[in-house]
Structures are given as structure tokens and as C-alpha cells.
Motif scaffolding. Structure first.
Motif, short mmCIF file in Angstrom:
data_model
loop_
_atom_site.label_atom_id
_atom_site.label_comp_id
_atom_site.label_asym_id
_atom_site.label_seq_id
_atom_site.Cartn_x
_atom_site.Cartn_y
_atom_site.Cartn_z
N ASP A 196 0.85 -1.21 0.05
CA ASP A 196 0.06 0.09 -0.08
C ASP A 196 0.82 1.28 -0.06
N CYS A 197 0.96 1.92 -1.06
CA CYS A 197 1.73 2.88 -1.18
C CYS A 197 0.84 4.56 -1.10
N GLY A 198 -0.33 4.14 -0.65
CA GLY A 198 -1.04 5.19 -0.51
C GLY A 198 -2.00 5.71 -1.83
N ASN A 199 -1.88 5.28 -2.84
CA ASN A 199 -2.53 5.51 -4.16
C ASN A 199 -3.07 4.32 -4.75
N GLU A 200 -4.37 4.09 -4.65
CA GLU A 200 -4.78 2.94 -4.99
C GLU A 200 -4.56 2.53 -6.58
N ALA A 201 -4.73 3.58 -7.34
CA ALA A 201 -4.30 3.11 -8.81
C ALA A 201 -2.71 2.19 -8.86
N ILE A 202 -2.01 2.88 -8.28
CA ILE A 202 -0.56 2.51 -8.24
C ILE A 202 -0.55 1.02 -7.39
N ASN A 203 -1.37 0.90 -6.59
CA ASN A 203 -1.37 -0.36 -5.77
C ASN A 203 -1.76 -1.57 -6.61
N MET A 204 -3.25 -1.05 -7.48
CA MET A 204 -3.63 -2.09 -8.20
C MET A 204 -2.88 -2.62 -9.55
N PHE A 205 -1.74 -1.71 -9.96
CA PHE A 205 -0.97 -1.90 -10.89
C PHE A 205 -0.19 -3.24 -10.59
N LEU A 206 0.22 -3.27 -9.33
CA LEU A 206 1.06 -4.50 -8.70
C LEU A 206 0.34 -5.77 -8.87
N ARG A 207 -0.97 -5.52 -8.27
CA ARG A 207 -1.76 -6.63 -8.33
C ARG A 207 -2.49 -7.10 -9.57
N ASP A 208 -2.39 -6.47 -10.69
CA ASP A 208 -2.72 -6.82 -11.89
C ASP A 208 -1.91 -7.58 -12.92
N SER A 209 -2.44 -8.50 -13.62
CA SER A 209 -1.59 -9.17 -14.50
C SER A 209 -0.55 -8.24 -15.41
N ILE A 210 -0.92 -7.02 -15.44
CA ILE A 210 -0.18 -6.34 -16.63
C ILE A 210 1.24 -6.03 -16.15
N SER A 211 1.06 -6.01 -14.71
CA SER A 211 2.52 -5.88 -14.03
C SER A 211 3.64 -6.85 -14.30
N LEU A 212 3.00 -8.03 -14.95
CA LEU A 212 3.83 -9.22 -15.24
C LEU A 212 4.16 -9.38 -16.78
N ASP A 213 3.21 -8.31 -17.54
CA ASP A 213 3.26 -8.46 -18.85
C ASP A 213 4.65 -7.80 -19.36
N PRO A 214 5.52 -8.81 -20.29
CA PRO A 214 6.74 -7.85 -20.81
C PRO A 214 6.50 -7.10 -21.85
N LEU A 215 5.21 -7.24 -22.48
CA LEU A 215 4.96 -6.22 -23.53
C LEU A 215 4.61 -4.66 -23.05
N PHE A 216 4.26 -4.68 -21.77
CA PHE A 216 3.98 -3.43 -21.25
C PHE A 216 5.14 -2.84 -20.51
N GLY A 217 5.98 -3.78 -19.98
CA GLY A 217 7.44 -3.01 -19.31
C GLY A 217 7.83 -4.22 -18.38
N LYS A 218 8.98 -4.22 -17.66
CA LYS A 218 9.63 -4.99 -16.60
C LYS A 218 9.33 -4.46 -15.48
N THR A 219 8.89 -5.09 -14.63
CA THR A 219 8.80 -4.76 -13.23
C THR A 219 9.60 -5.40 -12.18
N TYR A 220 10.25 -4.52 -11.30
CA TYR A 220 11.16 -5.12 -10.34
C TYR A 220 10.55 -4.67 -9.05
N VAL A 221 10.85 -5.49 -7.90
CA VAL A 221 10.39 -5.30 -6.76
C VAL A 221 11.57 -4.90 -5.52
N LEU A 222 11.45 -4.19 -4.90
CA LEU A 222 12.47 -4.05 -3.81
C LEU A 222 11.84 -4.75 -2.56
N ILE A 223 12.29 -5.97 -2.14
CA ILE A 223 11.91 -6.81 -1.23
C ILE A 223 12.74 -6.92 0.05
N SER A 224 11.86 -7.06 1.30
CA SER A 224 12.53 -7.31 2.31
C SER A 224 12.16 -8.91 2.78
N GLU A 225 12.45 -9.49 3.64
CA GLU A 225 12.27 -10.87 4.22
C GLU A 225 10.75 -11.27 4.03
#
Length: 171
Positions: free
Chosen positions: A23-52
Motif C-alpha cells: 500500500d503506497c497510499g495511491n490505489e491506482a498504483i497499488n492495483m498495478f502491482l496486483r494486476d496481470s499487466i505488471s507481469l506482462d513483458p509487452l507493457f514493461g519490466k517490473t522489479y520489486v524491492l523486497i524485504s524478508e
């Protein structure tokens, strides 16, 4: 704090495990991460900063271009579609030199420069900033797109501020 974070490509498994908690505080930006488009290489490449046990932040990059007011291309770009940080990490210092947000943007820069050095040429990094992200980009060298320059915008970016960072091609 650097030992607790690492950036990795986003996968379906990470999405299932962590996306609903981000939750970044912006629902549209949160939804991108939950949507399949975030995994679609034709849209772009997504990288995540992960803690444990959570996604701390993420970014998605793709390609684009800037045109002048005559619709002539001025140069290719790497476009930052999204860059977001979980609210828990807003204004949290990463180290003595900056915030977690600066670290995430720096990781994105390093990935972009690796692309430029090894794969494809481009002149700019571009993005459409929310009001909340504006000062992060300004303190990292981005400028508002000049009046005689333009780039394509998505419907959700109409209230965003188009920004660019020219990459120095001189060594």
C-alpha cells in the motif's frame, strides 16, 4: 539497512504472496502491482524491492520517446511507468545519504544505465510524476518537460507532471 533489502524481477509467485499487502497510499498504483499487466513483458519490466516478508517498493520500466512541438522525435527514452514505495517506508532514511525512496530510484537508474551500456541507446529517462513523487524526482535531477517537448500520456496520467532526465552522452 542495506542487508535487509534486495531488488529482484517481479514474478507471479511474488504477486500471489505479497501484492495484496502493498500500500503506497495511491490505489491506482497499488492495483498495478496486483494486476496481470505488471507481469506482462509487452507493457514493461517490473522489479520489486523486497524485504524478508514484504514488497517495500517497486518500479516498472519500458521504452518511449520525446517529441518536439513539431512531432519530431528528439530522442529515445526509458520510461518509468511506475515507481512506488509502501507507506511504511515513506520518509524512512536508508542510510546517511538518503531515503529508501532514493535507494529505489537509484536502483532503477542503475538498471537503466546497464541497459544503455549493454543493449540499447536512448537519450532520456522519462516519467509522469504524481504530486507526491515530484520532489523525489527533482532532488535526483529530473526536470519538468519543457513547453516545446511532449510525450504520450495514459488516461491515468492526466493529472501527473511529465518529467525527464537527460543522460549525458559525453564521458
Amino acid at each position: 539497512m542495506t542487508d535487509t533489502f534486495h531488488t529482484i524481477p517481479y514474478t507471479k509467485e511474488l504477486q500471489k504472496q505479497f501484492a495484496s499487502k502493498f500500500d503506497c497510499g495511491n490505489e491506482a498504483i497499488n492495483m498495478f502491482l496486483r494486476d496481470s499487466i505488471s507481469l506482462d513483458p509487452l507493457f514493461g519490466k517490473t522489479y520489486v524491492l523486497i524485504s524478508e516478508d514484504a514488497i517495500v517498493g517497486y518500479y516498472n520500466i519500458s521504452t518511449g520517446h520525446i517529441e518536439d512541438d513539431q512531432s519530431i522525435r528528439m530522442g529515445g527514452t526509458i520510461y518509468i511507468n511506475y515507481l512506488a514505495l509502501d507507506q511504511e517506508y515513506h520518509k524512512v532514511k536508508f542510510d546517511e545519504e538518503g531515503y529508501v525512496s532514493d535507494f529505489l530510484l537509484g536502483d532503477c537508474f542503475n538498471r537503466v544505465l546497464h541497459l544503455q551500456d549493454n543493449y540499447v541507446g536512448f537519450t532520456f529517462i522519462t516519467l509522469s510524476s504524481t504530486e507526491e513523487g515530484y520532489y523525489l524526482y527533482k532532488r535526483n535531477g529530473f526536470e519538468e518537460l519543457e513547453d516545446d517537448m511532449k510525450m504520450a500520456k495514459n488516461d491515468g496520467e492526466k493529472r501527473c507532471i511529465p518529467m525527464y532526465l537527460p543522460l549525458d552522452l559525453e564521458d
